[in-house]
Design a protein around this motif. Sequence first.
Motif, PDB file in Angstrom:
ATOM      1  N   ARG A 280       0.800  -1.225   0.000  1.00 42.54           N
ATOM      2  CA  ARG A 280       0.000   0.000   0.000  1.00 42.54           C
ATOM      3  C   ARG A 280       0.836   1.280   0.000  1.00 42.54           C
ATOM      4  O   ARG A 280       0.296   2.367   0.226  1.00 42.54           O
ATOM      5  N   ASP A 281       2.118   1.136  -0.229  1.00 41.01           N
ATOM      6  CA  ASP A 281       2.974   2.320  -0.367  1.00 41.01           C
ATOM      7  C   ASP A 281       4.161   1.935  -1.248  1.00 41.01           C
ATOM      8  O   ASP A 281       4.428   0.744  -1.464  1.00 41.01           O
ATOM      9  N   PRO A 282       4.878   2.923  -1.786  1.00 41.41           N
ATOM     10  CA  PRO A 282       5.957   2.600  -2.731  1.00 41.41           C
ATOM     11  C   PRO A 282       7.051   1.707  -2.166  1.00 41.41           C
ATOM     12  O   PRO A 282       7.543   0.816  -2.857  1.00 41.41           O
ATOM     13  N   MET A 283       7.454   1.920  -0.908  1.00 39.60           N
ATOM     14  CA  MET A 283       8.549   1.114  -0.363  1.00 39.60           C
ATOM     15  C   MET A 283       8.138  -0.348  -0.245  1.00 39.60           C
ATOM     16  O   MET A 283       8.925  -1.253  -0.546  1.00 39.60           O
ATOM     17  N   ASN A 284       6.917  -0.606   0.193  1.00 33.93           N
ATOM     18  CA  ASN A 284       6.448  -1.983   0.265  1.00 33.93           C
ATOM     19  C   ASN A 284       6.321  -2.598  -1.121  1.00 33.93           C
ATOM     20  O   ASN A 284       6.623  -3.785  -1.312  1.00 33.93           O
ATOM     21  N   ALA A 285       5.884  -1.810  -2.091  1.00 31.23           N
ATOM     22  CA  ALA A 285       5.778  -2.323  -3.460  1.00 31.23           C
ATOM     23  C   ALA A 285       7.149  -2.710  -3.996  1.00 31.23           C
ATOM     24  O   ALA A 285       7.312  -3.751  -4.657  1.00 31.23           O
ATOM     25  N   LEU A 286       8.145  -1.888  -3.707  1.00 32.16           N
ATOM     26  CA  LEU A 286       9.511  -2.168  -4.156  1.00 32.16           C
ATOM     27  C   LEU A 286      10.062  -3.424  -3.497  1.00 32.16           C
ATOM     28  O   LEU A 286      10.644  -4.297  -4.164  1.00 32.16           O
ATOM     29  N   LEU A 287       9.889  -3.539  -2.179  1.00 33.78           N
ATOM     30  CA  LEU A 287      10.377  -4.727  -1.476  1.00 33.78           C
ATOM     31  C   LEU A 287       9.696  -5.990  -1.991  1.00 33.78           C
ATOM     32  O   LEU A 287      10.359  -7.010  -2.232  1.00 33.78           O
ATOM     33  N   SER A 288       8.388  -5.952  -2.158  1.00 30.55           N
ATOM     34  CA  SER A 288       7.658  -7.135  -2.617  1.00 30.55           C
ATOM     35  C   SER A 288       8.129  -7.566  -3.998  1.00 30.55           C
ATOM     36  O   SER A 288       8.280  -8.769  -4.273  1.00 30.55           O
ATOM     37  N   PHE A 289       8.352  -6.603  -4.884  1.00 31.09           N
ATOM     38  CA  PHE A 289       8.819  -6.932  -6.228  1.00 31.09           C
ATOM     39  C   PHE A 289      10.195  -7.594  -6.182  1.00 31.09           C
ATOM     40  O   PHE A 289      10.431  -8.627  -6.828  1.00 31.09           O
ATOM     41  N   LEU A 290      11.107  -7.033  -5.392  1.00 33.70           N
ATOM     42  CA  LEU A 290      12.445  -7.603  -5.301  1.00 33.70           C
ATOM     43  C   LEU A 290      12.439  -8.962  -4.602  1.00 33.70           C
ATOM     44  O   LEU A 290      13.212  -9.859  -4.966  1.00 33.70           O
ATOM     45  N   TYR A 291      11.576  -9.152  -3.607  1.00 35.65           N
ATOM     46  CA  TYR A 291      11.476 -10.461  -2.959  1.00 35.65           C
ATOM     47  C   TYR A 291      11.009 -11.522  -3.951  1.00 35.65           C
ATOM     48  O   TYR A 291      11.429 -12.681  -3.870  1.00 35.65           O
ATOM     49  N   THR A 292      10.136 -11.150  -4.880  1.00 36.15           N
ATOM     50  CA  THR A 292       9.711 -12.099  -5.913  1.00 36.15           C
ATOM     51  C   THR A 292      10.898 -12.541  -6.755  1.00 36.15           C
ATOM     52  O   THR A 292      11.047 -13.730  -7.069  1.00 36.15           O
ATOM     53  N   LEU A 293      11.757 -11.601  -7.139  1.00 39.02           N
ATOM     54  CA  LEU A 293      12.945 -11.936  -7.928  1.00 39.02           C
ATOM     55  C   LEU A 293      13.894 -12.836  -7.131  1.00 39.02           C
ATOM     56  O   LEU A 293      14.458 -13.792  -7.679  1.00 39.02           O
TER      57      LEU A 293
ATOM     58  N   THR B 128      13.073 -14.889  -4.687  1.00 39.15           N
ATOM     59  CA  THR B 128      12.456 -16.217  -4.575  1.00 39.15           C
ATOM     60  C   THR B 128      12.764 -17.053  -5.808  1.00 39.15           C
ATOM     61  O   THR B 128      13.094 -18.246  -5.717  1.00 39.15           O
ATOM     62  N   HIS B 129      12.643 -16.441  -6.984  1.00 39.23           N
ATOM     63  CA  HIS B 129      12.957 -17.146  -8.232  1.00 39.23           C
ATOM     64  C   HIS B 129      14.393 -17.647  -8.235  1.00 39.23           C
ATOM     65  O   HIS B 129      14.675 -18.810  -8.562  1.00 39.23           O
ATOM     66  N   ASP B 130      15.340 -16.794  -7.832  1.00 38.71           N
ATOM     67  CA  ASP B 130      16.748 -17.201  -7.839  1.00 38.71           C
ATOM     68  C   ASP B 130      17.013 -18.315  -6.826  1.00 38.71           C
ATOM     69  O   ASP B 130      17.801 -19.233  -7.091  1.00 38.71           O
ATOM     70  N   CYS B 131      16.365 -18.241  -5.654  1.00 35.53           N
ATOM     71  CA  CYS B 131      16.572 -19.273  -4.640  1.00 35.53           C
ATOM     72  C   CYS B 131      15.969 -20.607  -5.071  1.00 35.53           C
ATOM     73  O   CYS B 131      16.531 -21.674  -4.801  1.00 35.53           O
ATOM     74  N   ARG B 132      14.834 -20.539  -5.735  1.00 32.65           N
ATOM     75  CA  ARG B 132      14.251 -21.784  -6.234  1.00 32.65           C
ATOM     76  C   ARG B 132      15.153 -22.408  -7.295  1.00 32.65           C
ATOM     77  O   ARG B 132      15.387 -23.623  -7.288  1.00 32.65           O
ATOM     78  N   SER B 133      15.666 -21.588  -8.200  1.00 36.49           N
ATOM     79  CA  SER B 133      16.582 -22.103  -9.220  1.00 36.49           C
ATOM     80  C   SER B 133      17.836 -22.685  -8.577  1.00 36.49           C
ATOM     81  O   SER B 133      18.365 -23.702  -9.038  1.00 36.49           O
TER      82      SER B 133
ATOM     83  N   ALA C   6      12.998 -22.881  -0.885  1.00 36.70           N
ATOM     84  CA  ALA C   6      13.455 -21.631  -1.493  1.00 36.70           C
ATOM     85  C   ALA C   6      13.185 -20.458  -0.556  1.00 36.70           C
ATOM     86  O   ALA C   6      14.013 -19.546  -0.423  1.00 36.70           O
ATOM     87  N   LEU C   7      12.038 -20.465   0.127  1.00 40.86           N
ATOM     88  CA  LEU C   7      11.723 -19.412   1.083  1.00 40.86           C
ATOM     89  C   LEU C   7      12.653 -19.477   2.292  1.00 40.86           C
ATOM     90  O   LEU C   7      13.059 -18.448   2.838  1.00 40.86           O
ATOM     91  N   ASP C   8      12.992 -20.699   2.725  1.00 36.26           N
ATOM     92  CA  ASP C   8      13.986 -20.856   3.799  1.00 36.26           C
ATOM     93  C   ASP C   8      15.312 -20.211   3.399  1.00 36.26           C
ATOM     94  O   ASP C   8      15.909 -19.446   4.155  1.00 36.26           O
ATOM     95  N   LEU C   9      15.760 -20.566   2.209  1.00 32.94           N
ATOM     96  CA  LEU C   9      17.076 -20.139   1.739  1.00 32.94           C
ATOM     97  C   LEU C   9      17.153 -18.625   1.591  1.00 32.94           C
ATOM     98  O   LEU C   9      18.199 -18.019   1.846  1.00 32.94           O
ATOM     99  N   MET C  10      16.051 -17.986   1.211  1.00 29.38           N
ATOM    100  CA  MET C  10      16.093 -16.551   0.970  1.00 29.38           C
ATOM    101  C   MET C  10      16.054 -15.727   2.258  1.00 29.38           C
ATOM    102  O   MET C  10      16.369 -14.536   2.235  1.00 29.38           O
TER     103      MET C  10
END
Length: 345
Positions: free
Chosen positions: A201-214, A216-221, A246-250
């Motif tokens: 609901r604010d820019p900083m949270n949007a930025l963190l969520s987007f980067l956490y998605t990236l 997660t992808h790298d940790c799963r790979s 992957a969530l553990d690793l990140m």
Amino acid sequence: MKKLLNTVYVTTVNAALKKDGENLVADVEGKERARIPLHILASFVAFGPILVSPALIGACSGAGISIVMLDRVGRFQARIEGPVSGNVLLRTAQYRLARADGLEVARSFVLGKIANQRAILRRALRDYGAEMGDGPTKDLERAAARMAAILRRAQLGDGTIDALMGSEGEAAMQYFAVFDHLIRSPDKEFRWTGRHRRPPRDPMNALLSFLYTLLTHDCRSACESVGLDPAVGFLHSLRPGRPSLALDLMEELRAPLVDRLALSLVNRRQLRAGDFRWMDGGAVLLSDDGRRTVLDAWQSRKKEERLHPFLRERIPFGLVPFVQAQLLSRYLRGDVDGYPPWFWS
């Protein structure tokens, strides 16, 4: 050591991806916009409505190149990959430990996370403490001291996952309670009021969520690259569709890889309030230009080198998830006495 191959991020709506020879080709409105040799790719991530040809899917599956489909705001939709090449003995050891007692592995993930969050606060005190004023400085010092106590308690805890999760949650509360002191942007829209994820609901949270998605992808790979099952973790509970390992690793990588990059982008004014969109339902999302800025910074960040505290050699940030997955697999095979978390300093 694994070669640091590339991840391609496709953000142009209605782009068409196809195979031409041994290349990935991206067309937009019938015109070729990019041509990338398949042999340098580890994966590609597509945002929104992107057309992927069957021939390209087949070539990527055969070459071990994963395809990840996200919606326009970065929520996971699907993942396409070829046959699993995991070592059955390694995965058997992983399943056995997860069913019996994975407490010590879970403890390492939590210790790494708390220590790295605390390191972010201490780095801010070192770099900007004189400019912050007495109030913010004392807040950060108190939070760092409390997190040190939580870290000791987690290390010498009563031996339950619930106790570890309690310590992790308490440390996160301390960390995010003072997170606003780390933000130096003049834009009032970046002021921090707490962690909001679904939706941000604010820019900083949007930025963190987007980067956490990236991340997660790298940790799963990373888990898949060494033969581990990304769905069977030790700290996060098992749930259909959740990449628990992957969530553990990140967890230990969130603060140094994501939080510090997000703060850098905002504090250096590479991102401003105009790089975000406010939706009718209250959600805040990165704009297309803002997302491209973040992806460029993410790729550049992954090329920076740091000294690995356990291996005592310099490696790129982008290889840290793969190295940690390899160390976890060595622990499961009995080659090392414990899983060594990655401590940032």
